[in-house]
Design an enzyme around this catalytic site. Sequence first.
Site, PDB file in Angstrom:
ATOM      1  N   TYR A  51     -39.882 -85.758 105.929  1.00  0.00           N
ATOM      2  CA  TYR A  51     -39.002 -85.282 104.866  1.00  0.00           C
ATOM      3  C   TYR A  51     -39.168 -83.775 104.666  1.00  0.00           C
ATOM      4  O   TYR A  51     -40.259 -83.294 104.315  1.00  0.00           O
ATOM      5  CB  TYR A  51     -39.276 -85.997 103.549  1.00  0.00           C
ATOM      6  CG  TYR A  51     -39.096 -87.497 103.591  1.00  0.00           C
ATOM      7  CD1 TYR A  51     -38.370 -88.126 104.597  1.00  0.00           C
ATOM      8  CD2 TYR A  51     -39.669 -88.310 102.619  1.00  0.00           C
ATOM      9  CE1 TYR A  51     -38.216 -89.496 104.634  1.00  0.00           C
ATOM     10  CE2 TYR A  51     -39.508 -89.691 102.637  1.00  0.00           C
ATOM     11  CZ  TYR A  51     -38.790 -90.280 103.653  1.00  0.00           C
ATOM     12  OH  TYR A  51     -38.642 -91.642 103.681  1.00  0.00           O
ATOM     13  N   GLY A 197     -33.733 -98.352  99.478  1.00  0.00           N
ATOM     14  CA  GLY A 197     -32.288 -98.468  99.297  1.00  0.00           C
ATOM     15  C   GLY A 197     -31.873 -99.615  98.399  1.00  0.00           C
ATOM     16  O   GLY A 197     -30.821-100.221  98.625  1.00  0.00           O
ATOM     17  N   ALA A 200     -28.324 -99.397  97.048  1.00  0.00           N
ATOM     18  CA  ALA A 200     -27.230 -99.263  98.022  1.00  0.00           C
ATOM     19  C   ALA A 200     -26.465 -97.951  97.869  1.00  0.00           C
ATOM     20  O   ALA A 200     -25.274 -97.938  97.586  1.00  0.00           O
ATOM     21  CB  ALA A 200     -26.276-100.462  97.916  1.00  0.00           C
ATOM     22  N   LEU A 204     -24.896 -99.618  93.233  1.00  0.00           N
ATOM     23  CA  LEU A 204     -25.344-100.600  92.250  1.00  0.00           C
ATOM     24  C   LEU A 204     -25.963 -99.951  91.016  1.00  0.00           C
ATOM     25  O   LEU A 204     -26.553-100.636  90.187  1.00  0.00           O
ATOM     26  CB  LEU A 204     -26.354-101.556  92.895  1.00  0.00           C
ATOM     27  CG  LEU A 204     -25.783-102.428  94.018  1.00  0.00           C
ATOM     28  CD1 LEU A 204     -26.900-103.118  94.790  1.00  0.00           C
ATOM     29  CD2 LEU A 204     -24.810-103.458  93.450  1.00  0.00           C
TER      30      LEU A 204
END
Length: 305
Positions: A51, A197, A200, A204
């Site tokens: 990252y 996740g 999503a 959501l």
Amino acid sequence: MKERNLGQSELSVSTISYGCMSLGTDVSHAESLLAKAVDLGITHFDTADLYDQGLNEELVGRILKPYRKDITIATKVGNRFTPGEQGWTWAPTKEYILQQVDESLRRLQTDYIDLYQLHGGTMDDPIDEIIEAFEMLQQKGKIRAYGISSIRPNVIQTYVEKANIASVMMQYSLLDRRPEEWLDYLHDNGVSVIARGPLAKGLLATNGHDKRKHAIRQEGYLSYDGQELQTTLSQLENHFPSKLTAASLQYVLHHPAVACVIPGASKLEQLTDIAKTPSVDLTDDDIKFMKQLTKEDRYKNHRER
């Protein structure tokens, strides 16, 4: 914040954990997010050497250093990159893992990593070598536990059978129920799931009506076409007014194999919304409704060994 054991390891993690990939590179903003997360009772933080080419680990290590004894930190290894250059390659070897752990420890400003994870995995990898590397690091006290981040059934089964993994990180949400095929198997083998996740891509989230979410709703998501997705989300929003975020996270957590969810939050209000999850309880009827409304897809590839 509730906590659960991570597999058969000595680690316990907050059920609502923090996916640090969404922190960004603004130091003051990252400080405000991580401080708020700690204040809300979140004790598990997930990052990776990949990252922002190590900058994310540096931010996490520096900002969370005052809380180190009260939290667990997870990071990942396996992707090779050259600082300042674009792209990376997948080439996990024993030698590389043993080398890179020291780089992560340096960036994280810590003497040990709570959970060290293989950041992917294929059946073509030198799996026995990789396991040897993680076992050596655990014996030396540089890591407390190890796991993998993978959605490939054949890779997951192989590591469950051959290694002493504590966890498998998998993409899992109400709109991506493919991992459910494996939850009982992992639980029976003493391996926990870390769900990435879980919202999503924000679909959501209770307050997720931004341009990006609108575009995804139009285009579709995984096996949902645009119309199916919009219909499904509308019914979920009507069933869980003002608490879709919490209900979606609780759905993922309802199976005992799942130790924690690691949603990302790039804004304080998102983090506050996520932290409301423990206050929402799902009934059996809620779970039934959610299962009937959404698709129980399965992974089609990477099943042969």
